[in-house]
Design an enzyme around this catalytic site. Structure first.
Site, mmCIF file in Angstrom:
data_model
loop_
_atom_site.group_PDB
_atom_site.id
_atom_site.type_symbol
_atom_site.label_atom_id
_atom_site.label_comp_id
_atom_site.label_asym_id
_atom_site.label_seq_id
_atom_site.Cartn_x
_atom_site.Cartn_y
_atom_site.Cartn_z
ATOM 1 N N ASP A 21 1.080 -1.045 0.227
ATOM 2 C CA ASP A 21 -0.057 -0.259 0.221
ATOM 3 C C ASP A 21 1.005 1.435 0.228
ATOM 4 O O ASP A 21 1.802 1.555 0.418
ATOM 5 C CB ASP A 21 -0.962 0.114 1.408
ATOM 6 C CG ASP A 21 -2.349 0.956 1.018
ATOM 7 O OD1 ASP A 21 -1.857 1.539 -0.201
ATOM 8 O OD2 ASP A 21 -2.934 1.365 2.119
ATOM 9 N N ASN A 69 -10.398 -3.278 -6.316
ATOM 10 C CA ASN A 69 -9.294 -1.643 -6.763
ATOM 11 C C ASN A 69 -10.312 -2.018 -9.068
ATOM 12 O O ASN A 69 -9.954 -0.226 -9.410
ATOM 13 C CB ASN A 69 -8.326 -2.548 -7.740
ATOM 14 C CG ASN A 69 -7.896 -1.957 -6.114
ATOM 15 O OD1 ASN A 69 -6.653 -3.407 -5.791
ATOM 16 N ND2 ASN A 69 -7.863 -1.413 -5.162
HETATM 17 C C1 FPP Z 1 -1.596 -0.213 -3.290
HETATM 18 O O1 FPP Z 1 -1.076 0.921 -3.516
HETATM 19 C C2 FPP Z 1 -1.052 -0.964 -4.760
HETATM 20 C C3 FPP Z 1 -1.700 -1.252 -5.052
HETATM 21 C C4 FPP Z 1 -3.651 -0.714 -5.648
HETATM 22 C C5 FPP Z 1 -1.240 -1.867 -6.305
HETATM 23 C C6 FPP Z 1 -0.124 -2.640 -6.568
HETATM 24 C C7 FPP Z 1 0.869 -2.402 -7.404
HETATM 25 C C8 FPP Z 1 2.391 -2.697 -7.806
HETATM 26 C C9 FPP Z 1 2.873 -2.725 -6.436
HETATM 27 C C10 FPP Z 1 2.453 -3.177 -9.547
HETATM 28 C C11 FPP Z 1 2.807 -4.234 -9.821
HETATM 29 C C12 FPP Z 1 2.076 -5.221 -9.174
HETATM 30 C C13 FPP Z 1 2.837 -6.419 -9.656
HETATM 31 C C14 FPP Z 1 3.355 -7.743 -8.927
HETATM 32 C C15 FPP Z 1 2.849 -6.280 -11.585
HETATM 33 P P1 FPP Z 1 -2.401 2.845 -4.043
HETATM 34 O O2 FPP Z 1 -2.812 3.164 -4.761
HETATM 35 O O3 FPP Z 1 -4.133 1.582 -3.141
HETATM 36 O O4 FPP Z 1 -1.354 3.529 -2.443
HETATM 37 P P2 FPP Z 1 -2.547 5.201 -2.145
HETATM 38 O O5 FPP Z 1 -3.002 4.179 -0.852
HETATM 39 O O6 FPP Z 1 -1.377 5.766 -1.441
HETATM 40 O O7 FPP Z 1 -3.616 5.814 -2.878
#
Ligand code: FPP
Length: 246
Positions: A21, A69
Site C-alpha cells: 500500500d 480496485n
Molecule cells: C496500493 O497503493 C497498490 C496497489 C493497488 C497495486 C499494487 C501494484 C503494484 C505494486 C505494481 C504491480 C504489481 C505486480 C505484481 C506486477 P495505492 O494505489 O492504494 O496507494 P495509496 O493508498 O497511497 O493511494
C-alpha cells in the site's frame, strides 16, 4: 548488524503475505502521477521477491489488485493491468533463474484477456520450479473467495459427492483459491494503514500482523528482513499459555 544476519533461518515464516500500500501517496508526495507510484512499486516487488528467495521463505503472496480496485478510474486500472503484463514478460527469466513458481489467486476470469494469457503462460512455464511459490492476488477479495468456496462445496453436496457431515476445516481449505498454500504466518502492510482490506481472511487466522509506515515503492528487502526479525521475536501461542509452549 544488518537484520538479514539477525534472522534465524530455521524459524522462518513459511508463508508471508503482503498488502502493498502507498503507491499513490508516494507519487503524490513527489509530484508525480499515480501511475509512476505503481511503476516504482514493481521495483519493490522485485526486491522483496529476491529477499524472500535469498533467505529461503517458501511462500510469498502479494495483494496486487483487489476486487474493489476495479472501482478506480479506468486509466489507473488500465495502467495496473499493463504493468502486470509488462512485469510478467520482464520477470519470467528471473523467476526461472531463481527456481520460483508463479501462482495466481482471485476471480481471474475478470482480468483482461491479455493479462490472463500472459499469466497462464508464466504459470505453466514455471510450474516445476521448487524453491519458492510467488502468489499474486489479482481481482482478489476474501469475501468473493469464501462465496466461491461455499458455492463449490454446496454443489458437491447437491450432487451427492460430499456429505454435510464430512465438511470440516480441511474441506474448506481445499475449496479456497489458496488450496495448496499453508496458512499465512506473517502479514505485512505498508503505508501506515492498519487494516486487512479483505485479504486472506480465513488464512490469516493465526498470522502475526506487521504494520510499517514505509510507502510500498520505498520498501526494500532490508525492511522485509526487519519484519521477519520482529516476527521471530514474538511468542505465537495458538491459544495455548506461555508455560505450555515452554
Ligand atoms: C496500493 O497503493 C497498490 C496497489 C493497488 C497495486 C499494487 C501494484 C503494484 C505494486 C505494481 C504491480 C504489481 C505486480 C505484481 C506486477 P495505492 O494505489 O492504494 O496507494 P495509496 O493508498 O497511497 O493511494
Amino acid at each position: 548488524m544488518a537484520f538479514k544476519e539477525k534472522i534465524n533461518t530455521k524459524k522462518l515464516p513459511r508463508h508471508i503475505a503482503v498488502i502493498m500500500d502507498g503507491n499513490g501517496r508516494w507519487a503524490k508526495q513527489k509530484g508525480f502521477l499515480r501511475a509512476v507510484g505503481h511503476e516504482e512499486g514493481t521495483t519493490a516487488v522485485r526486491d522483496v521477491v529476491e529477499g524472500c528467495a535469498e533467505i529461503g521463505v517458501e511462500n510469498l503472496s502479494l495483494y496486487a489488485f483487489s476486487t474493489e480496485n476495479w472501482n478506480r478510474p479506468k486509466l489507473e486500472v488500465d495502467t495496473l493491468m499493463r504493468l502486470l503484463v509488462s512485469s510478467l514478460r520482464k520477470e519470467i527469466k528471473t523467476l526461472q533463474d531463481n527456481n520460483i513458481r508463479l501462482n495466481a489467486i482471485g476471480n481471474l476470469e475478470t482480468l483482461p484477456k491479455k493479462a490472463r494469457k500472459e499469466l497462464k503462460e508464466v504459470i505453466e512455464k514455471t510450474a516445476s520450479n521448487k524453491r519458492m511459490v510467488l502468489t499474486l492476488a489479482l481481482s482478489y477479495g476474501s469475501r468473493e473467495e469464501l462465496t466461491h468456496c461455499v458455492k463449490s462445496i454446496s454443489d458437491k453436496v447437491k450432487n451427492k459427492e460430499l456429505s454435510i457431515d464430512a465438511i470440516d476445516e480441511s474441506v474448506i481449505n481445499e475449496h479456497l483459491y489458496t488450496r495448496n498454500l499453508p496458512d499465512v504466518d506473517l502479514l505485512i502492510r505498508t503505508s501506515g494503514e492498519q487494516r486487512i482490506s479483505n485479504f486472506l481472511l480465513w488464512q490469516i487466522a493465526y498470522a502475526e500482523l506487521y504494520f510499517t509506515s514505509i510507502l510500498w515503492p520505498d520498501f526494500r528487502k532490508e525492511n522485509l528482513f526487519e519484519a521477519i526479525y520482529n516476527y521471530q521475536n514474538r511468542e505465537r501461542r495458538f491459544g495455548k499459555t506461555s508455560e505450555q509452549l515452554g
